[in-house]
Design an enzyme around this catalytic site. Structure first.
Site, PDB file in Angstrom:
ATOM      1  N   ARG A 251      28.927  36.516  41.144  1.00  0.00           N
ATOM      2  CA  ARG A 251      29.486  37.414  39.939  1.00  0.00           C
ATOM      3  C   ARG A 251      28.554  37.758  39.209  1.00  0.00           C
ATOM      4  NH1 ARG A 251      35.819  36.298  40.590  1.00  0.00           N
ATOM      5  NH2 ARG A 251      36.547  37.978  39.727  1.00  0.00           N
TER       6      ARG A 251
ATOM      7  N   ARG B 262      51.658  41.956  40.015  1.00  0.00           N
ATOM      8  CA  ARG B 262      51.108  40.853  40.504  1.00  0.00           C
ATOM      9  C   ARG B 262      51.799  40.283  39.677  1.00  0.00           C
ATOM     10  NH1 ARG B 262      45.677  39.124  42.992  1.00  0.00           N
ATOM     11  NH2 ARG B 262      45.075  39.390  40.274  1.00  0.00           N
TER      12      ARG B 262
ATOM     13  N   ARG C  56      50.775  35.298  36.582  1.00  0.00           N
ATOM     14  CA  ARG C  56      49.383  35.147  36.387  1.00  0.00           C
ATOM     15  C   ARG C  56      48.846  35.403  35.021  1.00  0.00           C
ATOM     16  NH1 ARG C  56      44.986  36.119  40.508  1.00  0.00           N
ATOM     17  NH2 ARG C  56      43.421  36.756  39.265  1.00  0.00           N
TER      18      ARG C  56
ATOM     19  N   ARG D  44      38.691  42.666  32.869  1.00  0.00           N
ATOM     20  CA  ARG D  44      38.722  42.118  34.036  1.00  0.00           C
ATOM     21  C   ARG D  44      37.766  43.466  34.607  1.00  0.00           C
ATOM     22  NH1 ARG D  44      43.201  39.774  35.476  1.00  0.00           N
ATOM     23  NH2 ARG D  44      42.676  39.768  37.578  1.00  0.00           N
TER      24      ARG D  44
ATOM     25  N   LYS E  40      40.979  40.672  47.990  1.00  0.00           N
ATOM     26  CA  LYS E  40      39.390  39.997  48.572  1.00  0.00           C
ATOM     27  C   LYS E  40      40.657  38.334  48.369  1.00  0.00           C
ATOM     28  CE  LYS E  40      37.338  39.314  44.607  1.00  0.00           C
ATOM     29  NZ  LYS E  40      38.142  40.171  43.807  1.00  0.00           N
TER      30      LYS E  40
HETATM   31  P1  ADP Z   1      40.427  38.460  40.357  1.00  0.00           P
HETATM   32  O1  ADP Z   1      39.272  39.193  41.044  1.00  0.00           O
HETATM   33  O2  ADP Z   1      41.489  39.340  40.461  1.00  0.00           O
HETATM   34  O3  ADP Z   1      39.928  39.033  38.961  1.00  0.00           O
HETATM   35  P2  ADP Z   1      40.141  36.207  39.938  1.00  0.00           P
HETATM   36  O4  ADP Z   1      41.228  34.927  41.316  1.00  0.00           O
HETATM   37  O5  ADP Z   1      39.111  35.708  41.510  1.00  0.00           O
HETATM   38  O6  ADP Z   1      40.700  37.318  40.437  1.00  0.00           O
HETATM   39  O7  ADP Z   1      38.734  35.085  39.289  1.00  0.00           O
HETATM   40  C1  ADP Z   1      39.985  35.137  37.665  1.00  0.00           C
HETATM   41  C2  ADP Z   1      39.030  34.695  36.864  1.00  0.00           C
HETATM   42  O8  ADP Z   1      38.341  33.228  37.030  1.00  0.00           O
HETATM   43  C3  ADP Z   1      37.674  35.728  36.448  1.00  0.00           C
HETATM   44  O9  ADP Z   1      38.206  36.365  35.449  1.00  0.00           O
HETATM   45  C4  ADP Z   1      37.014  34.688  35.369  1.00  0.00           C
HETATM   46  O10 ADP Z   1      37.221  34.609  34.204  1.00  0.00           O
HETATM   47  C5  ADP Z   1      37.371  32.967  36.242  1.00  0.00           C
HETATM   48  N1  ADP Z   1      36.545  33.697  37.757  1.00  0.00           N
HETATM   49  C6  ADP Z   1      36.202  32.888  39.030  1.00  0.00           C
HETATM   50  N2  ADP Z   1      35.461  33.760  39.549  1.00  0.00           N
HETATM   51  C7  ADP Z   1      34.170  33.005  39.150  1.00  0.00           C
HETATM   52  C8  ADP Z   1      32.506  33.636  38.586  1.00  0.00           C
HETATM   53  N3  ADP Z   1      32.625  33.449  39.858  1.00  0.00           N
HETATM   54  N4  ADP Z   1      32.413  33.654  37.780  1.00  0.00           N
HETATM   55  C9  ADP Z   1      32.516  33.407  36.742  1.00  0.00           C
HETATM   56  N5  ADP Z   1      34.240  33.544  36.466  1.00  0.00           N
HETATM   57  C10 ADP Z   1      34.990  32.999  37.036  1.00  0.00           C
END
Ligand code: ADP
Length: 207
Positions: free
Chosen positions: A108, A147, A153, A164, A33
């Protein structure tokens, strides 16, 4: 499935840009994404707004929000909706998001969908499309483990990745139905090369 269409027939604004400019990009962790959002947003001249990136910037800056977010992120859990919704509301209020945005990683949860609906109503606008990257679970685990090794990360460890993916399946996958019912979802094969995925997304917006 790859969506194909003739982008030249796509609805366009007076300045020739595609008129679909209020967009979400959705898919499981590791779907690509962030990579695709950056490319597409640049082409469309709209900001790519990644809640994950905003949280990570706050973690690096050791802000109060960052300390709170980190405690959830490192376990693979979602940051509480109220915190995330407030953060997105103030980001969408900024000038550069007035004529369009590509939200990556938000909404989400169903609560976040409702909150976003409210924000858009207040702004007098609505979503144009939801881009869904379709990928295979085994492949995304491999991508994320790689990654984690390259970028360090802290949430890219195998245990956190599995959590996740579970949280995604439980809390985020149901959102696709909601947006499908609204006729907004455009599915794109996320297993193709980075350039091919970008091309498919571009086509999907022209559809
Ligand atoms: P990925 O999609 O690879 O898990 P992101 O960078 O989008 O990575 O998100 C990393 C973390 O940030 C998530 O696992 C969560 O803890 C937090 N996060 C990101 N976006 C949201 C959201 N919309 N609501 C709640 N937590 C979020």
């Amino acid at each position: 499935m790859t969506t194909t269409s003739d982008a030249s027939n796509a609805p366009q604004t007076a300045d020739g840009r595609p008129s679909a400019r209020r967009l979400l990009i959705v898919g499981p962790p590791g779907a690509g994404k962030g990579t695709q959002a950056a490319r597409l947003a640049q082409e469309l001249a709209i900001p790519a707004i990644s809640t994950g990136d905003i949280f990570r910037a706050n973690v690096s800056g050791q802000t109060e929000l960052g300390v709170l977010a980190k405690s959830y992120m490192d376990k693979g859990e979602y940051v509480p909706d109220s915190v995330t919704n407030d953060m997105v509301r103030s980001r969408l209020d900024e000038d550069d998001a007035r004529d369009g945005f590509l939200l990556d990683g938000y909404p989400r949860t169903l609560d976040q969908v409702e909150a976003l609906d409210g924000m858009l109503t207040e702004l007098g606008s609505e979503l144009d499309a939801v881009l869904l990257l379709v990928v295979e679970t085994d492949a995304v685990i491999e991508r994320l483990v790689a990654r984690g090794q390259e970028q360090g990360r802290s949430d890219d460890t195998e245990e956190t990745i599995r959590r996740r993916l579970e949280v995604y399946a439980e809390q985020t996958a149901p959102l696709i139905d909601v947006y499908d019912k609204r006729g907004l979802v455009r599915r794109v094969d996320g297993m193709a090369s980075i350039d091919q995925v970008t091309a498919s997304l571009r086509d999907a917006l022209g559809a």
